[in-house]
Design a protein around this motif. Structure first.
Motif, PDB file in Angstrom:
ATOM      1  N   MET A   4     -19.563  26.921  61.578  1.00 45.92           N
ATOM      2  CA  MET A   4     -20.066  27.215  62.906  1.00 45.92           C
ATOM      3  C   MET A   4     -20.315  25.904  63.636  1.00 45.92           C
ATOM      4  N   LEU A   5     -19.633  25.701  64.748  1.00 40.80           N
ATOM      5  CA  LEU A   5     -19.928  24.576  65.623  1.00 40.80           C
ATOM      6  C   LEU A   5     -20.913  25.078  66.660  1.00 40.80           C
ATOM      7  N   ILE A   6     -22.008  24.396  66.815  1.00 40.70           N
ATOM      8  CA  ILE A   6     -22.995  24.819  67.798  1.00 40.70           C
ATOM      9  C   ILE A   6     -23.012  23.810  68.934  1.00 40.70           C
ATOM     10  N   LYS A   7     -22.509  24.250  70.068  1.00 36.94           N
ATOM     11  CA  LYS A   7     -22.354  23.353  71.207  1.00 36.94           C
ATOM     12  C   LYS A   7     -23.637  23.265  72.036  1.00 36.94           C
ATOM     13  N   ASN A   8     -24.475  24.301  71.963  1.00 38.04           N
ATOM     14  CA  ASN A   8     -25.706  24.307  72.736  1.00 38.04           C
ATOM     15  C   ASN A   8     -26.844  23.848  71.831  1.00 38.04           C
ATOM     16  N   ASP A   9     -27.222  22.582  71.947  1.00 39.06           N
ATOM     17  CA  ASP A   9     -28.247  22.020  71.074  1.00 39.06           C
ATOM     18  C   ASP A   9     -29.602  22.720  71.188  1.00 39.06           C
ATOM     19  N   THR A 116     -21.810  17.090  68.026  1.00 34.53           N
ATOM     20  CA  THR A 116     -21.921  18.536  67.918  1.00 34.53           C
ATOM     21  C   THR A 116     -22.365  18.936  66.522  1.00 34.53           C
ATOM     22  N   ALA A 117     -23.361  19.840  66.467  1.00 37.95           N
ATOM     23  CA  ALA A 117     -23.861  20.327  65.177  1.00 37.95           C
ATOM     24  C   ALA A 117     -22.813  21.202  64.514  1.00 37.95           C
ATOM     25  N   LEU A 118     -22.741  21.085  63.201  1.00 39.19           N
ATOM     26  CA  LEU A 118     -21.734  21.759  62.394  1.00 39.19           C
ATOM     27  C   LEU A 118     -22.455  22.398  61.208  1.00 39.19           C
ATOM     28  N   PHE A 119     -22.220  23.688  60.976  1.00 41.82           N
ATOM     29  CA  PHE A 119     -22.856  24.408  59.867  1.00 41.82           C
ATOM     30  C   PHE A 119     -21.793  24.924  58.918  1.00 41.82           C
ATOM     31  N   ASN A 120     -22.037  24.777  57.616  1.00 39.05           N
ATOM     32  CA  ASN A 120     -21.160  25.329  56.589  1.00 39.05           C
ATOM     33  C   ASN A 120     -21.990  26.313  55.768  1.00 39.05           C
ATOM     34  N   GLU A 121     -21.396  27.480  55.457  1.00 36.07           N
ATOM     35  CA  GLU A 121     -22.146  28.527  54.764  1.00 36.07           C
ATOM     36  C   GLU A 121     -22.137  28.405  53.238  1.00 36.07           C
ATOM     37  N   SER A 122     -21.001  28.041  52.666  1.00 40.52           N
ATOM     38  CA  SER A 122     -20.927  28.023  51.209  1.00 40.52           C
ATOM     39  C   SER A 122     -20.050  26.861  50.741  1.00 40.52           C
ATOM     40  N   TYR A 161     -15.021  17.603  57.413  1.00 39.83           N
ATOM     41  CA  TYR A 161     -13.647  18.112  57.372  1.00 39.83           C
ATOM     42  C   TYR A 161     -13.616  19.489  56.709  1.00 39.83           C
ATOM     43  N   ASN A 162     -14.289  19.617  55.564  1.00 42.38           N
ATOM     44  CA  ASN A 162     -14.342  20.886  54.831  1.00 42.38           C
ATOM     45  C   ASN A 162     -14.944  22.005  55.678  1.00 42.38           C
ATOM     46  N   ALA A 163     -15.911  21.664  56.505  1.00 42.97           N
ATOM     47  CA  ALA A 163     -16.619  22.679  57.294  1.00 42.97           C
ATOM     48  C   ALA A 163     -15.825  23.158  58.511  1.00 42.97           C
ATOM     49  N   LEU A 164     -14.758  22.462  58.847  1.00 43.62           N
ATOM     50  CA  LEU A 164     -13.972  22.849  60.015  1.00 43.62           C
ATOM     51  C   LEU A 164     -12.858  23.813  59.615  1.00 43.62           C
ATOM     52  N   ASP A 165     -12.748  24.933  60.328  1.00 41.35           N
ATOM     53  CA  ASP A 165     -11.646  25.862  60.083  1.00 41.35           C
ATOM     54  C   ASP A 165     -10.321  25.253  60.520  1.00 41.35           C
ATOM     55  N   ASP A 166     -10.320  24.600  61.682  1.00 43.76           N
ATOM     56  CA  ASP A 166      -9.123  23.896  62.149  1.00 43.76           C
ATOM     57  C   ASP A 166      -9.193  22.482  61.608  1.00 43.76           C
ATOM     58  N   LYS A 167      -8.423  22.214  60.566  1.00 46.25           N
ATOM     59  CA  LYS A 167      -8.487  20.915  59.893  1.00 46.25           C
ATOM     60  C   LYS A 167      -7.822  19.827  60.728  1.00 46.25           C
ATOM     61  N   PRO A 168      -8.555  18.732  60.960  1.00 45.78           N
ATOM     62  CA  PRO A 168      -7.943  17.606  61.668  1.00 45.78           C
ATOM     63  C   PRO A 168      -6.805  17.007  60.846  1.00 45.78           C
TER      64      PRO A 168
END
Length: 188
Positions: A4-9, A116-122, A161-168
């Motif tokens: 989850m990318l959270i754009k609204n801090d 931008t804040a980035l959340f990873n679930e598992s 990188y792992n937390a992003l669905d669209d891998k750079p």
């Protein structure tokens, strides 16, 4: 997946404790699940304390602010950590040398997300990426460092990188060491 990318801090809270830094998905810390920051997890794993609150950390935050505000679509918060045990002249010199190194690199950046804040679930963790976008047309996760290179940096970049669905296509580290004794040529 499950990122989850959270754009609204305003919809997240970051709380720093003796145990480390923790992110929460909304303002209610006590009713939410804590997501340890990537740097907290790294430093816990290797038994070291993170150097937050140090003059170097505060200088890094100021340097990041001055570089990244140019690329951000939102207003970035000005860092408020004090820079202690350094003269104003030294502080300005270090920041200005880092900014000059950045300018000299002349990177062609087309930003998508900045600070931008980035959340990873598992596994559960969170962090704040510096910049995700295109560098000379290549989809890039870019991380700015204002000190020496450490193995931790690669772990941090890998976690983002792992937390992003669209891998750079690449993870890029830009080192801007403004300590003249360590980096005499003052090149990034």
């Amino acid at each position: 997946g499950g990122f989850m990318l959270i754009k609204n801090d305003e919809s997240i809270t970051v709380n720093t404790t003796k145990s480390g830094r923790f992110y929460y998905k909304n303002a209610e810390c006590n009713t939410n699940i804590p997501y340890p920051s990537v740097t907290t997890v790294i430093h816990f794993a290797d038994g070291r304390k993170k150097s937050s609150g140090s003059p170097s950390s505060a200088l890094g935050s100021l340097t990041h602010y001055h570089i990244l505000k140019k690329y951000a679509k939102k207003r970035l918060d000005f860092p408020t950590d004090p820079v202690w045990r350094m003269s104003a002249e030294d502080v300005h010199g270090r920041i200005n040398r880092a900014l000059a190194m950045w300018q000299k690199l002349n990177l062609n950046i087309d930003p998508i997300e900045v600070e931008t804040a980035l959340f990873n679930e598992s596994p559960r963790y969170a962090g704040r990426l510096d910049l995700l976008g295109y560098v000379s047309g290549v989809f890039t996760l870019l991380d700015i460092k204002t000190g020496l290179p450490y193995n931790d940096h690669v772990i941090q970049g890998g976690a983002y990188y792992n937390a992003l669905d669209d891998k750079p296509d690449q993870v890029m580290y830009v080192y801007l060491d403004s300590i003249i004794e360590r980096n005499p040529k003052q090149e990034g």
